[in-house]
Design a protein around this motif. Sequence first.
Motif, PDB file in Angstrom:
ATOM      1  N   ALA A 198       1.114  -1.098  -0.068  1.00 32.61           N
ATOM      2  CA  ALA A 198       0.082  -0.083   0.002  1.00 32.61           C
ATOM      3  C   ALA A 198       0.801   1.234   0.034  1.00 32.61           C
ATOM      4  CB  ALA A 198      -1.038   0.136   1.079  1.00 32.61           C
ATOM      5  N   GLU A 199       2.000   1.255   0.755  1.00 33.19           N
ATOM      6  CA  GLU A 199       2.930   2.489   0.737  1.00 33.19           C
ATOM      7  C   GLU A 199       3.496   2.756  -0.606  1.00 33.19           C
ATOM      8  OE1 GLU A 199       4.804   5.732   2.066  1.00 33.19           O
ATOM      9  OE2 GLU A 199       3.048   4.527   3.119  1.00 33.19           O
ATOM     10  N   GLN A 200       3.860   1.541  -1.025  1.00 32.10           N
ATOM     11  CA  GLN A 200       4.749   1.659  -2.585  1.00 32.10           C
ATOM     12  C   GLN A 200       3.509   2.312  -3.376  1.00 32.10           C
ATOM     13  OE1 GLN A 200       8.004   1.279  -2.573  1.00 32.10           O
ATOM     14  NE2 GLN A 200       7.832   0.933  -0.807  1.00 32.10           N
ATOM     15  N   GLU A 201       2.406   1.753  -3.294  1.00 32.96           N
ATOM     16  CA  GLU A 201       1.229   2.338  -4.205  1.00 32.96           C
ATOM     17  C   GLU A 201       1.091   3.613  -4.129  1.00 32.96           C
ATOM     18  OE1 GLU A 201      -1.275   2.228  -7.391  1.00 32.96           O
ATOM     19  OE2 GLU A 201       0.104   0.554  -6.898  1.00 32.96           O
ATOM     20  N   ARG A 202       1.186   4.204  -2.659  1.00 27.75           N
ATOM     21  CA  ARG A 202       0.753   5.607  -2.613  1.00 27.75           C
ATOM     22  C   ARG A 202       1.881   6.531  -2.976  1.00 27.75           C
ATOM     23  NH1 ARG A 202      -1.318   3.960   2.511  1.00 27.75           N
ATOM     24  NH2 ARG A 202       0.979   4.097   3.914  1.00 27.75           N
ATOM     25  N   LYS A 203       3.299   6.134  -3.070  1.00 31.59           N
ATOM     26  CA  LYS A 203       4.313   6.774  -3.545  1.00 31.59           C
ATOM     27  C   LYS A 203       4.409   6.635  -5.020  1.00 31.59           C
ATOM     28  CE  LYS A 203       7.799   5.638   0.127  1.00 31.59           C
ATOM     29  NZ  LYS A 203       8.895   4.976   0.435  1.00 31.59           N
ATOM     30  N   LYS A 204       3.875   5.838  -5.641  1.00 28.38           N
ATOM     31  CA  LYS A 204       3.760   5.761  -7.087  1.00 28.38           C
ATOM     32  C   LYS A 204       2.936   6.653  -7.625  1.00 28.38           C
ATOM     33  CE  LYS A 204       3.457   1.655  -9.066  1.00 28.38           C
ATOM     34  NZ  LYS A 204       2.769   0.443  -9.474  1.00 28.38           N
TER      35      LYS A 204
ATOM     36  N   LYS B 295       1.570   9.379  -6.204  1.00 30.30           N
ATOM     37  CA  LYS B 295       2.162  10.653  -5.821  1.00 30.30           C
ATOM     38  C   LYS B 295       3.160  11.154  -6.835  1.00 30.30           C
ATOM     39  CE  LYS B 295       1.431  11.094  -0.882  1.00 30.30           C
ATOM     40  NZ  LYS B 295       2.009  11.306   0.563  1.00 30.30           N
ATOM     41  N   ARG B 296       4.195  10.070  -7.240  1.00 30.38           N
ATOM     42  CA  ARG B 296       5.143  10.354  -8.358  1.00 30.38           C
ATOM     43  C   ARG B 296       4.438  10.592  -9.535  1.00 30.38           C
ATOM     44  NH1 ARG B 296       7.791   6.061  -7.485  1.00 30.38           N
ATOM     45  NH2 ARG B 296       6.985   4.898  -9.442  1.00 30.38           N
ATOM     46  N   ARG B 297       3.501  10.057 -10.026  1.00 32.06           N
ATOM     47  CA  ARG B 297       2.798  10.117 -11.249  1.00 32.06           C
ATOM     48  C   ARG B 297       1.920  11.607 -11.262  1.00 32.06           C
ATOM     49  NH1 ARG B 297       0.018   4.096 -11.922  1.00 32.06           N
ATOM     50  NH2 ARG B 297       1.716   3.053 -12.841  1.00 32.06           N
ATOM     51  N   GLN B 298       1.521  11.785  -9.870  1.00 32.29           N
ATOM     52  CA  GLN B 298       0.815  13.351  -9.858  1.00 32.29           C
ATOM     53  C   GLN B 298       2.018  14.378  -9.992  1.00 32.29           C
ATOM     54  OE1 GLN B 298      -1.210  12.910  -5.988  1.00 32.29           O
ATOM     55  NE2 GLN B 298      -2.989  12.224  -7.030  1.00 32.29           N
ATOM     56  N   ALA B 299       3.279  14.131  -9.423  1.00 32.09           N
ATOM     57  CA  ALA B 299       4.127  15.216  -9.602  1.00 32.09           C
ATOM     58  C   ALA B 299       4.748  15.187 -10.889  1.00 32.09           C
ATOM     59  CB  ALA B 299       5.427  14.945  -8.512  1.00 32.09           C
ATOM     60  N   GLU B 300       4.697  14.091 -11.729  1.00 29.72           N
ATOM     61  CA  GLU B 300       5.245  13.912 -13.113  1.00 29.72           C
ATOM     62  C   GLU B 300       4.372  14.783 -13.949  1.00 29.72           C
ATOM     63  OE1 GLU B 300       5.788   9.935 -13.777  1.00 29.72           O
ATOM     64  OE2 GLU B 300       8.049   9.852 -12.702  1.00 29.72           O
ATOM     65  N   GLY B 301       2.915  14.631 -13.619  1.00 29.97           N
ATOM     66  CA  GLY B 301       1.860  15.163 -14.537  1.00 29.97           C
ATOM     67  C   GLY B 301       2.076  16.561 -14.466  1.00 29.97           C
ATOM     68  N   ILE B 302       2.008  17.155 -13.276  1.00 30.12           N
ATOM     69  CA  ILE B 302       2.102  18.628 -13.002  1.00 30.12           C
ATOM     70  C   ILE B 302       3.207  19.234 -13.466  1.00 30.12           C
ATOM     71  CG2 ILE B 302       2.290  20.274 -11.137  1.00 30.12           C
ATOM     72  CD1 ILE B 302       0.617  18.421  -9.385  1.00 30.12           C
ATOM     73  N   ALA B 303       4.380  18.587 -13.391  1.00 33.00           N
ATOM     74  CA  ALA B 303       5.606  19.091 -13.976  1.00 33.00           C
ATOM     75  C   ALA B 303       5.350  19.040 -15.471  1.00 33.00           C
ATOM     76  CB  ALA B 303       6.992  18.355 -13.760  1.00 33.00           C
TER      77      ALA B 303
END
Length: 210
Positions: free
Chosen positions: A126-132, A134-142
């Motif tokens: 679950a923690e790895q999924e949360r990190k994934k 968040k990472r996708r969201q950050a990449e999308g915003i960037a």
Amino acid sequence: MKLGYIRVSSKDQNEGRQVEKMLELGIEERYIFIDKQTGANFDRPQYQAMKMFIRPGDLIYIDDLDRLGRDYDGIIKEWKHITRELGADIVILSNPTLFDSRKYKEMGDIGKLMEDQFLSLLSFVAEQERKKIKRRQAEGIALAKKQGKHLGRPKINLETISKEQRKTLEANFERWKNQEITAVQFMKMLGLKKGTFYKIVKEYESSQAS
């Protein structure tokens, strides 16, 4: 005794499907606890009421694991509290093969060890999924910023209103100025909120003066 716990994320969501499942299991309606709020934490009135009601030997049915909560570290803590300290059992209806605390208890000490390992693995995944996410969201915003895309709500001004709004504005602006219609009536006709309305009529008036 059989108990049922139901959670939906907001007051607008319908808990009927979950309630029907609980009734089909033979759970009396008075023993079904329903919360209508986020699963971010466990400070929910009906969930806390159910915990106070639990007695050793009770069996608690929950439709899906995320109905219990979305904080997986918290889920592990609550799972152990209910099954080991309060002496009740939990069954997750969407996956009873894995989520049925009775099976682990039947195995004795080795079952407790297996349950601990399983819950720890659940927390890790679950923690790895949360990190994934968040990472996708950050990449999308960037990427959106790099492409010059506007993030958030689109800005509404004289240039971005619809053709229908523009026609309504042009047809009724002088009526509003002459107090033939009120500002509230004009806002409703345009489908605009107060702040946006005054911003647009000001822009329109300026455009007519120039």
